[in-house]
Design a protein around this motif. Structure first.
Motif, short mmCIF file in Angstrom:
data_model
loop_
_atom_site.label_atom_id
_atom_site.label_comp_id
_atom_site.label_asym_id
_atom_site.label_seq_id
_atom_site.Cartn_x
_atom_site.Cartn_y
_atom_site.Cartn_z
N VAL A 129 0.84 -1.20 0.00
CA VAL A 129 0.00 0.00 0.00
C VAL A 129 0.87 1.25 0.00
O VAL A 129 2.05 1.21 0.35
N PHE A 130 0.24 2.38 -0.39
CA PHE A 130 0.90 3.68 -0.31
C PHE A 130 -0.19 4.75 -0.34
O PHE A 130 -1.34 4.47 -0.69
N CYS A 131 0.18 5.98 0.01
CA CYS A 131 -0.77 7.09 -0.05
C CYS A 131 -0.16 8.21 -0.88
O CYS A 131 1.02 8.54 -0.71
N VAL A 132 -0.96 8.77 -1.79
CA VAL A 132 -0.55 9.92 -2.58
C VAL A 132 -1.13 11.16 -1.91
O VAL A 132 -2.34 11.33 -1.84
N ASN A 133 -0.26 12.02 -1.42
CA ASN A 133 -0.66 13.28 -0.82
C ASN A 133 -0.42 14.38 -1.84
O ASN A 133 0.67 14.49 -2.41
N LEU A 134 -1.44 15.20 -2.12
CA LEU A 134 -1.29 16.28 -3.08
C LEU A 134 -0.68 17.49 -2.38
O LEU A 134 -0.74 17.61 -1.15
N VAL A 135 -0.09 18.39 -3.16
CA VAL A 135 0.70 19.48 -2.61
C VAL A 135 0.19 20.83 -3.11
O VAL A 135 -0.09 20.98 -4.30
N THR A 136 0.09 21.80 -2.20
CA THR A 136 -0.17 23.19 -2.56
C THR A 136 1.08 24.00 -2.25
O THR A 136 2.00 23.50 -1.59
N SER A 137 1.11 25.25 -2.68
CA SER A 137 2.29 26.08 -2.43
C SER A 137 2.51 26.29 -0.93
O SER A 137 3.65 26.50 -0.50
N ALA A 138 1.46 26.20 -0.12
CA ALA A 138 1.62 26.35 1.33
C ALA A 138 2.49 25.23 1.92
O ALA A 138 3.08 25.40 2.98
N LEU A 139 2.58 24.09 1.22
CA LEU A 139 3.37 22.95 1.70
C LEU A 139 4.69 22.79 0.97
O LEU A 139 5.41 21.80 1.18
#
Length: 197
Positions: A80-90
């Motif tokens: 398993v794995f998790c895809v975390n999306l990114v914004t400029s705040a991160l």
């Protein structure tokens, strides 16, 4: 200009990943015997609706991971794995997490990233990510070249920050994307086009 990749491009920097851009960033979190891991990958996209599926590619190798990187080694072990999306705040935390830490380093702790648990898989996720996709590994495919792997996952759970939902649509403040070289862009200038009937 024209060049054949096997002959080289003759430029100061390889233009390939700058040509295929912008690319969304998959901030991949995993959990396995060595603990929790978090690393960004920009060869990433969604590839199907039903069931929802994603792919990302890992290129390169770490000397302490036998022919691959931490994320691929860990998801091979756990499935398993998790895809975390990114914004400029991160962006700064995401960038810090791509340092070449020794295997077994928890980037969440090392980089000051808040961790939350997934619901459908045994895996951490980035608590502040605008969206996170919990995934079951479908297959890991060896690609051409040294240490190039394509990871295919089925999405089994989706987290969306409430602040990113507007009139029933997912609209985060921006979407951080990779452009090549050391270049990134925060995509926030949207327009709508309807398909012809």
């Amino acid at each position: 200009m024209f060049y054949r990749p096997q002959d080289g491009h003759g430029l100061p920097h390889n233009p390939f990943n700058a040509i295929v851009a912008p690319r969304p960033i998959a901030w991949i979190s995993t959990r396995a015997a060595l603990g929790d891991n978090l690393a960004p990958y920009s060869f990433f996209n969604a590839v199907a609706y039903t069931p929802p599926q994603v792919i990302f590619a890992s290129t390169g190798v770490k000397p302490d991971r036998e022919g691959t990187k931490d994320s691929v080694a860990q998801l091979r072990e756990s499935g398993v794995f998790c895809v975390n999306l990114v914004t400029s705040a991160l962006k700064d935390q995401m960038n810090a997490s791509c340092a070449n830490f020794p295997a077994g380093t928890d980037e969440f702790t090392q980089c000051g990233i808040e961790k939350a648990e997934c619901e459908t898989i045994i895996c951490p996720r980035v608590a502040q990510a605008p969206a996170a996709l919990e995934c079951r590994v479908v297959q890991v495919i060896k690609l051409l070249g040294q240490a190039n792997f394509l990871v295919h996952g089925e999405v089994t759970g989706i987290h969306i920050q409430d602040a990113c939902l507007h009139d029933g649509r997912y609209l985060p403040a921006d979407r951080l994307s990779r452009l090549g070289y050391h270049d990134y862009a925060a995509v926030s200038d949207l327009f709508e086009m309807k398909r012809p009937d």
